[in-house]
Motif scaffolding. Structure first.
Motif: not given
Ligand SMILES: C[S@@+](CC[C@H](N)C(=O)[O-])C[C@H]1O[C@@H](n2cnc3c(N)ncnc32)[C@H](O)[C@@H]1O
Length: 243
Positions: A32-41, A74-83, A99-103
């Motif tokens: 995805k475009p970088g801005w979309y990944e950044e916004l999602t994060a 191992l945490e899959i789809g860790i996102g912002t790490g709330p767990n 996570d596939p979103n590097q942001k």
């Protein structure tokens, strides 16, 4: 790919040579475009606070299952790490978050620091759940929250989790699932395509309980829950599945 805390020489036919792994990530999570990944994060980091507050008592109880039983997690789809704050305050644990979103990485790293996890005990890998770049039976626990709604292939992801878990290892989950019937089901079906577009592939109507059951874990302890603040992202399932 960076060197890892756990062995990373995938040993199944499904796992590709490491040099091709970017192609694998792109296949299961098209770039995805970088801005979309950044916004999602950014949105994930800020908009989930009410949800996290409401689910906190359930998570506290759930993640207590890992205490003194899981050293490599191992945490899959860790996102912002709330767990991380629930299971990583024990400095002896080693955590790999994929996570596939590097942001997501900077947020997840910051959550690891806030949880008191030494930087050397945390690794973020740009990866997908469908082809996990870790060895068979190399982790004590897999954590996944609000992620089977988003992966491209749920069955493949569950089989990969089982592959990397050691015998007796735990898969700890919290997932929002499709309502079985009624007005909520009707609304979810209408909103599902929009949700997938706006929320990076998140599906509202998946029957994740059936997928977990079909994955043939040796035992599944599963509970259901409804959250007031989550509106049409209801109901939830949470629990532990044992390999
Ligand atoms: C709704 S967020 C949940 C993040 C975090 N687990 C939480 O509870 O807040 C879904 C996460 O799954 C990630 N994701 C999407 N597709 C994935 C895949 N195929 N494999 C692993 N993670 C994926 C997304 O990038 C995102 O971080």
């Amino acid at each position: 790919m960076a060197s890892t805390l756990f062995p990373t020489a995938p040993s199944t036919a499904a796992a590709p040579p490491r040099s091709n792994y970017t192609d694998v990530v792109n296949k299961f999570h098209p770039p995805k475009p970088g801005w979309y990944e950044e916004l999602t994060a950014k949105v994930l980091n800020s908009a989930t606070k009410l949800y996290e507050a409401e689910v906190a008592p359930y998570k506290s109880e759930l993640f207590s299952n890992l205490k003194e039983k899981a050293q490599k997690i191992l945490e899959i789809g860790i996102g912002t790490g709330p767990n991380l704050k629930y299971y990583a305050s024990n400095c002896d644990v080693q955590v790999v978050g994929i996570d596939p979103n590097q942001k997501m990485e900077k947020y997840a790293r910051s959550s690891a620091v806030s949880a008191g996890l030494p930087p050397s005990n945390f690794e973020f890998i740009h990866a997908v759940g469908e082809v996990i770049p870790l060895d068979d039976a190399s982790v004590d626990a897999v954590v996944g929250t609000l992620v089977l709604c988003s992966v491209k292939d749920v069955s493949m992801t569950l089989q990969e989790m089982k592959r990397v878990l050691r015998p007796g290892g735990m898969y700890v989950f919290v997932e929002h699932v499709g309502a079985k019937e009624g007005a909520l089901r009707f609304i979810q079906k209408i909103l599902d395509p929009l949700q997938q577009t706006l929320a990076d592939g998140c599906h509202l109507c998946r029957d994740i309980e059936s997928y977990i059951s079909e994955a043939e874990f040796s035992r599944v302890d599963l509970n259901t829950l409804s959250l007031k603040k989550a509106l049409c992202l209801n109901p939830y399932i949470y629990g532990v599945a044992y390999k």
